[in-house]
Design an enzyme around this catalytic site. Structure first.
Site, PDB file in Angstrom:
ATOM      1  N   SER A 415       7.338  13.775   2.840  1.00 25.87           N
ATOM      2  CA  SER A 415       6.474  15.024   2.488  1.00 25.87           C
ATOM      3  C   SER A 415       7.091  15.837   1.890  1.00 25.87           C
ATOM      4  CB  SER A 415       5.268  15.360   3.813  1.00 25.87           C
ATOM      5  OG  SER A 415       4.559  13.933   3.648  1.00 25.87           O
ATOM      6  N   SER A 539       5.332   4.493   0.849  1.00 31.10           N
ATOM      7  CA  SER A 539       5.848   6.181   0.667  1.00 31.10           C
ATOM      8  C   SER A 539       4.235   6.716   1.122  1.00 31.10           C
ATOM      9  CB  SER A 539       6.695   6.323   0.134  1.00 31.10           C
ATOM     10  OG  SER A 539       6.809   6.163  -1.177  1.00 31.10           O
ATOM     11  N   ASN A 542       1.822   5.690   4.178  1.00 35.42           N
ATOM     12  CA  ASN A 542       2.148   6.586   4.798  1.00 35.42           C
ATOM     13  C   ASN A 542       2.992   7.356   5.459  1.00 35.42           C
ATOM     14  OD1 ASN A 542       1.342   3.450   5.764  1.00 35.42           O
ATOM     15  ND2 ASN A 542       2.572   2.741   4.821  1.00 35.42           N
ATOM     16  N   TYR A 543       3.650   7.637   4.057  1.00 31.54           N
ATOM     17  CA  TYR A 543       4.804   8.912   4.337  1.00 31.54           C
ATOM     18  C   TYR A 543       4.580  10.135   4.225  1.00 31.54           C
ATOM     19  CZ  TYR A 543       8.082   5.639   6.572  1.00 31.54           C
ATOM     20  OH  TYR A 543       8.406   4.615   7.513  1.00 31.54           O
ATOM     21  N   LEU A 544       3.228   9.773   2.450  1.00 27.53           N
ATOM     22  CA  LEU A 544       3.046  11.600   2.144  1.00 27.53           C
ATOM     23  C   LEU A 544       2.051  12.063   2.266  1.00 27.53           C
ATOM     24  CD1 LEU A 544       4.760   9.893  -1.505  1.00 27.53           C
ATOM     25  CD2 LEU A 544       5.588  11.186   0.502  1.00 27.53           C
TER      26      LEU A 544
END
Length: 585
Positions: A415, A539, A542-544
Site C-alpha cells: 500500500s 495486488s 488483496n494488498y492495496l
DNA sequence: CTTGTTACTTAGCACTACATTC
DNA sequence: GAATGTAGTGCTAAGTAACAAG
C-alpha cells in the site's frame, strides 16, 4: 497421443495410476475440539475475540454438482498400442451421489495390466471431451440463453443466504466436483482421484432458529451446527490433503468487507510503529542470541523484499516451495560485490504456487555478515534460519504491536508503495488515459515487489504484432494528415476566403485526432509490453488499500469505474464513501 | 517445545461473455 | 457475421496463522 495433463477435460477422465490417497498419519487419539456446547457458550458470553460474530444465519446448503455421464460405448482406450477391450469399464466403484459416472482408481486387476502412464493412449477420450466442448460452443443462441437462465435460477436458489436480516451473496455455493487432483508445480499428489462430495461429508452451519437446509433426497448431513464465531456456512473434508473446504460469503458481503477493512487498519497501525520496529531489528542484528539475530534478519527480508512468512510444510504432501523462514542455504548466494554494488544477496527459490523468486539485492553489511554466519558449516539442504519458525517470529511481532504478523508487512509495503508511486508518477495536467497508465505503472511496481507473476498470455506475440502494425499505419496517417494540413494552410494563404479557412480548421482537427489516437496506441503498447509477465490483479484485490486509489481518483478527476470494475466496487464498497481526496494511508 | 487441526486469505489459470475489428 | 482480443468471473490450490493438546 500422450497423457495430456493440462486442460479441464482431465477432470472427467479416468484416473489411471493414482495411488490410494494416504490417510494423514494421525498419531494419537483425536483431540478434543470445540464442541457445540462450547459454541453456545461462546454465543452467550460474547467473549472478546477478533472473530466477527453474527446473530442469525439461514441458507439453502450447498449445491451438489451432478454426476458425470458415462463415456459412450464408441470411445476406446488403448494401452501399449493395443485396444483394451474390457477396460476401462464404465461405471464407478465409488459411491455416487446420483446414478452416474465418476472418476475412480484402478482396480487390482487393472493395476496388474496398466503400469506406465506413457503407454496409455487417451486420444479418443480426449477427442470426446474436446468435441463435447465444441458442441456446446456451437449451440444455437436460444439454447445458450436457456442454459444461462438455468444457471441463474440455480444461483438465485443456492447462491444467497440471509445473514442478520440481509440477503448476502455466497462466494462458492457448489461443492467441488470429483476429478483428478491438479496441484501446481511438482506436486507429489498430482493426478490422484478427488472423491465426489456427498451430503454425508458436509457439515452445515446456520442458526438454530433458522430453517435448516434440506439434504438432497435420500441423504443426510454429516452434522448441523450453530457456531456464530466462524464465517462458513458449510464445510467438508477433502480426501487429497485431508484439509477442510468451506462455503463462505462473497467479498461484497458486509462480513467480508469489514474483515477487509480491519486488515488495512492493522497495516496502517504498522505505519505508526514501523520506524521503531526497524531500528529494533537493526539493533538485534548484533544480538548475542542466535535466535534473535535470525529473527531480525528474517524480519528485514520480509520488510524489504515483501517475502512471505514461510510456514513449514510436510514433505511428500505438497510441492517443495519456501518462504522466508523456510529458506534453505541452497536458495541464496552471497556476492561480496556484484553489478557494481557491495553485499549482494542472490535469491533463487520457488515460492507460493511454485512461482520462482529470482532476485539480486544489495543488503546492509550486518545482514550480509549474518547471512554468512547462518550459512557456515551447513549443507545446501539445511535451513538458513535454523532457530526460527513462523510461530516464534509472529510471537515476537505480536509483542511489538498487537495484531502484527509477518503478512501485515506485505500489505503495508504494498500500500505504501502504491501511494508513493502514484505521487511520483501522476501529473495533474495529463489526460485521463495517461493518468490511468500511471496508475497501472504504480500498480505494477507493487506487483513486482510482491512477485505476482503470470504466464505470458497465449496470444501475446501475435496481438503485440497487430498492435505494432496499427501503430505503423497510424503513423503514416499522421504524416499524411500533416502534409494535407500544410497544403490547406498554403491554400488558405493564397485564397484567404472562409471556405478555405473552414477546410484548414477541419484538417487541423483531423491531425489532432490522429495524433491523439497514435499517442493512445503507443501508450497501450508500452503498457502491454511492461505487463507481459506481471499479474496486477492479485495486488489490486488483496494488498492495496482501496482508499488510496479512490482518493487518487477524486484528486485527479479520474472516474473510479476506470480503476475498479463493478465487482471490485462492490468488494471495496466500504472504502468508497470513506476516502476523501486527501486520504492518506 | 512439537504436532495436528481449523479458519481464513491469497494466488494463478481456464473459461466465457462481451467488445472490437475485419 | 465471423474472427479476434480482452476484461471479468469461477474455481480451487496454496498459503498464513491461531489454537489446542501432548
Amino acid at each position: 497421443m500422450r497423457a495430456v495433463w493440462a486442460g479441464r477435460w482431465l477432470r472427467t477422465a479416468y484416473a489411471l495410476l493414482g495411488d490410494t490417497p494416504r490417510r494423514s498419519a494421525s498419531r494419537g487419539a483425536p483431540r478434543r475440539r470445540r464442541t457445540q456446547k462450547d459454541c453456545r457458550a461462546g454465543w452467550e458470553e460474547e467473549k472478546s475475540t477478533d472473530r466477527v460474530k453474527w446473530r442469525q444465519l439461514e441458507h439453502r446448503g450447498p449445491y451438489f454438482a451432478p454426476a458425470y455421464e458415462p463415456l459412450p460405448d464408441g470411445v476406446r482406450f488403448f494401452y501399449n498400442g493395443e485396444e483394451a477391450s474390457e477396460w476401462p469399464a464404465p461405471g464407478c466403484d465409488l459411491p455416487v451421489f446420483t446414478p452416474g459416472w465418476g472418476p475412480r482408481e484402478m482396480t487390482v486387476e487393472e493395476r496388474k495390466v496398466i503400469k506406465h502412464l506413457d503407454k496409455c493412449d487417451f486420444t479418443e477420450m480426449h477427442r470426446y471431451f474436446v468435441d463435447k466442448a465444441a458442441a456446446r460452443k456451437a449451440l444455437p443462441r436460444e439454447e445458450k440463453q436457456k442454459l444461462k437462465e438455468e444457471a441463474e435460477k440455480l444461483r438465485q436458489e443456492f447462491g444467497y443466504c440471509i445473514l442478520d436480516g440481509h440477503r448476502e451473496k455466497i462466494g462458492n455455493f457448489k461443492t467441488e466436483p470429483p476429478g483428478l487432483f491438479q496441484g501446481r508445480g511438482d506436486h507429489p499428489k498430482m493426478g490422484m482421484v478427488k472423491r465426489r462430495i456427498l451430503p454425508e461429508d458436509v457439515v452445515i452451519n446456520c442458526s438454530r432458529d433458522s430453517k435448516i437446509p434440506e439434504p438432497p433426497a435420500g441423504h443426510q448431513w454429516k452434522e448441523v451446527r450453530s457456531d456464530n464465531t466462524v464465517m462458513w456456512l458449510a464445510s467438508w473434508k477433502e480426501n487429497i490433503q485431508s484439509s477442510i473446504k468451506y462455503i463462505m460469503l462473497n467479498p461484497s458481503s458486509k462480513l467480508k468487507r469489514e474483515k477487509d477493512w480491519q486488515k488495512y487498519e492493522v497495516a496502517r497501525r504498522l505505519k505508526g510503529v514501523v520506524d521503531e520496529i526497524r531500528s529494533q531489528y537493526r539493533a538485534d542484528w548484533k544480538s548475542r542470541e542466535m535466535k534473535q539475530r535470525q529473527c531480525a534478519v528474517a524480519l528485514y527480508l520480509i520488510d524489504k523484499l515483501a517475502l512471505r512468512a514461510g510456514n513449514e510444510k510436510e514433505e511428500g504432501e505438497a510441492a517443495d516451495t519456501v518462504g522466508c523462514c523456510s529458506l534453505r542455504v541452497e536458495h541464496i548466494q552471497l556476492h561480496p560485490e556484484a553489478d557494481g554494488q557491495e553485499h549482494v544477496v542472490e535469491f533463487d527459490f520457488l515460492g507460493k504456487d511454485s512461482i520462482r523468486y529470482c532476485n539480486r539485492v544489495p543488503v546492509e553489511k550486518p545482514v550480509y555478515k549474518n547471512l554468512q554466519l547462518f550459512m557456515e558449516n551447513k549443507e545446501p539442504g539445511d535451513d538458513l534460519f535454523d532457530r526460527l519458525t513462523t510461530a516464534s517470529l509472529n510471537k515476537h511481532l505480536q509483542d511489538l504491536m498487537g495484531g502484527l504478523t509477518a503478512k501485515v508487512f506485505r500489505t503495508y509495503n504494498a500500500s505504501v508503495t502504491l501511494q508513493e508511486q502514484l505521487r511520483v508518477l501522476t501529473r495533474a495536467e495529463d489526460s485521463i488515459a495517461a493518468k490511468i497508465l500511471s496508475y497501472n505503472r504504480a500498480n505494477r511496481a507493487v506487483a513486482i515487489l510482491c512477485n505476482h507473476q503470470r504466464a505470458t498470455p497465449k496470444a501475446f506475440e501475435k496481438s503485440m504484432q497487430n498492435l505494432q502494425t496499427k501503430i505503423k499505419v497510424k503513423k503514416e496517417q499522421v504524416a499524411e494528415a500533416r502534409v494535407e494540413l500544410k497544403r490547406a494552410k498554403a491554400d488558405h494563404e493564397t485564397q484567404g476566403d472562409g471556405k478555405s479557412r473552414c477546410f484548414l480548421e477541419k484538417k487541423r482537427r483531423v491531425l489532432e485526432k490522429l495524433q491523439d489516437q497514435l499517442a493512445r496506441l503507443s501508450a497501450q503498447a508500452t503498457d502491454k509490453e511492461e505487463n507481459k509477465q506481471v499479474a496486477l490483479g492479485t495486488s489490486k484485490l488483496n494488498y492495496l488499500d482501496p482508499r488510496i486509489s479512490i482518493a487518487w481518483c477524486k484528486r485527479f478527476g479520474v472516474p473510479v469505474e476506470k480503476i475498479y470494475n463493478k465487482t471490485q466496487r462492490e468488494k471495496f464498497a466500504w472504502a468508497l464513501g470513506m476516502a476523501g481526496e486527501d486520504f492518506e494511508f
